[in-house]
Design a protein around this motif. Sequence first.
Motif, short mmCIF file in Angstrom:
data_model
loop_
_atom_site.label_atom_id
_atom_site.label_comp_id
_atom_site.label_asym_id
_atom_site.label_seq_id
_atom_site.Cartn_x
_atom_site.Cartn_y
_atom_site.Cartn_z
N LEU A 16 1.50 13.60 -0.98
CA LEU A 16 2.26 12.52 -0.37
C LEU A 16 1.94 12.40 1.12
N LEU A 17 1.84 13.54 1.80
CA LEU A 17 1.48 13.50 3.23
C LEU A 17 0.06 12.98 3.45
N ASN A 18 -0.87 13.27 2.54
CA ASN A 18 -2.23 12.74 2.65
C ASN A 18 -2.24 11.22 2.55
N VAL A 19 -1.49 10.68 1.60
CA VAL A 19 -1.40 9.22 1.46
C VAL A 19 -0.79 8.60 2.71
N ALA A 37 2.66 9.50 -10.07
CA ALA A 37 2.13 9.33 -11.42
C ALA A 37 1.03 10.34 -11.75
N THR A 38 0.27 10.77 -10.77
CA THR A 38 -0.87 11.63 -11.05
C THR A 38 -0.62 13.11 -10.79
N MET A 39 0.38 13.43 -10.01
CA MET A 39 0.64 14.83 -9.69
C MET A 39 1.63 15.40 -10.71
N SER A 40 1.14 16.32 -11.54
CA SER A 40 2.03 16.91 -12.54
C SER A 40 2.85 18.05 -11.95
N MET A 41 2.35 18.65 -10.89
CA MET A 41 3.10 19.75 -10.28
C MET A 41 4.05 19.20 -9.23
N GLY A 42 5.04 19.98 -8.91
CA GLY A 42 5.99 19.58 -7.88
C GLY A 42 5.80 20.44 -6.66
N PRO A 86 0.81 -1.23 0.00
CA PRO A 86 0.00 0.00 0.00
C PRO A 86 0.84 1.27 0.00
N PHE A 87 1.95 1.28 0.72
CA PHE A 87 2.82 2.45 0.72
C PHE A 87 3.49 2.64 -0.63
N VAL A 88 3.94 1.56 -1.23
CA VAL A 88 4.60 1.64 -2.54
C VAL A 88 3.60 2.07 -3.60
N ILE A 89 2.42 1.47 -3.61
CA ILE A 89 1.40 1.82 -4.60
C ILE A 89 0.91 3.25 -4.39
N GLY A 90 0.66 3.63 -3.14
CA GLY A 90 0.20 4.99 -2.86
C GLY A 90 1.20 6.04 -3.28
#
Length: 108
Positions: A38-41, A25-30, A15-19
């Motif tokens: 990342l903190l939400n996941v 993969a989905t966030m185009s901004m940095g 789950p951590f690796v996939i999250g």
Amino acid sequence: MIASYLLVAVGLSLPFVIGTGFVFATMSMGGAGLSNALLNVVFLLTIAYVIVLPLVAGVGLPRIGLDWDPADYGVGTWLLLVGAMVWYAAVFVIPLAFFAFVLALPTG
């Protein structure tokens, strides 16, 4: 016995690796946006590991007939379940939270 420990270790890390992979993969901004995602996941998975998984192991599995604790699910069992999940989550949460912190730092 070693195979079952390895299977659980790999299964609980997925789950951590996939999250984390999904966030990248989905966030185009940095920067801060990526850091917040990342903190939400990390936060959601930590809650799942520390609360949901011990409840599933201590309440759910015995109700479906998988009675795995000869000590009859006492306080020691619950401390072991929650402590193990806190430890396991910390192994992933601490580096990911640090990485999210680094991503949120201003550049330039």
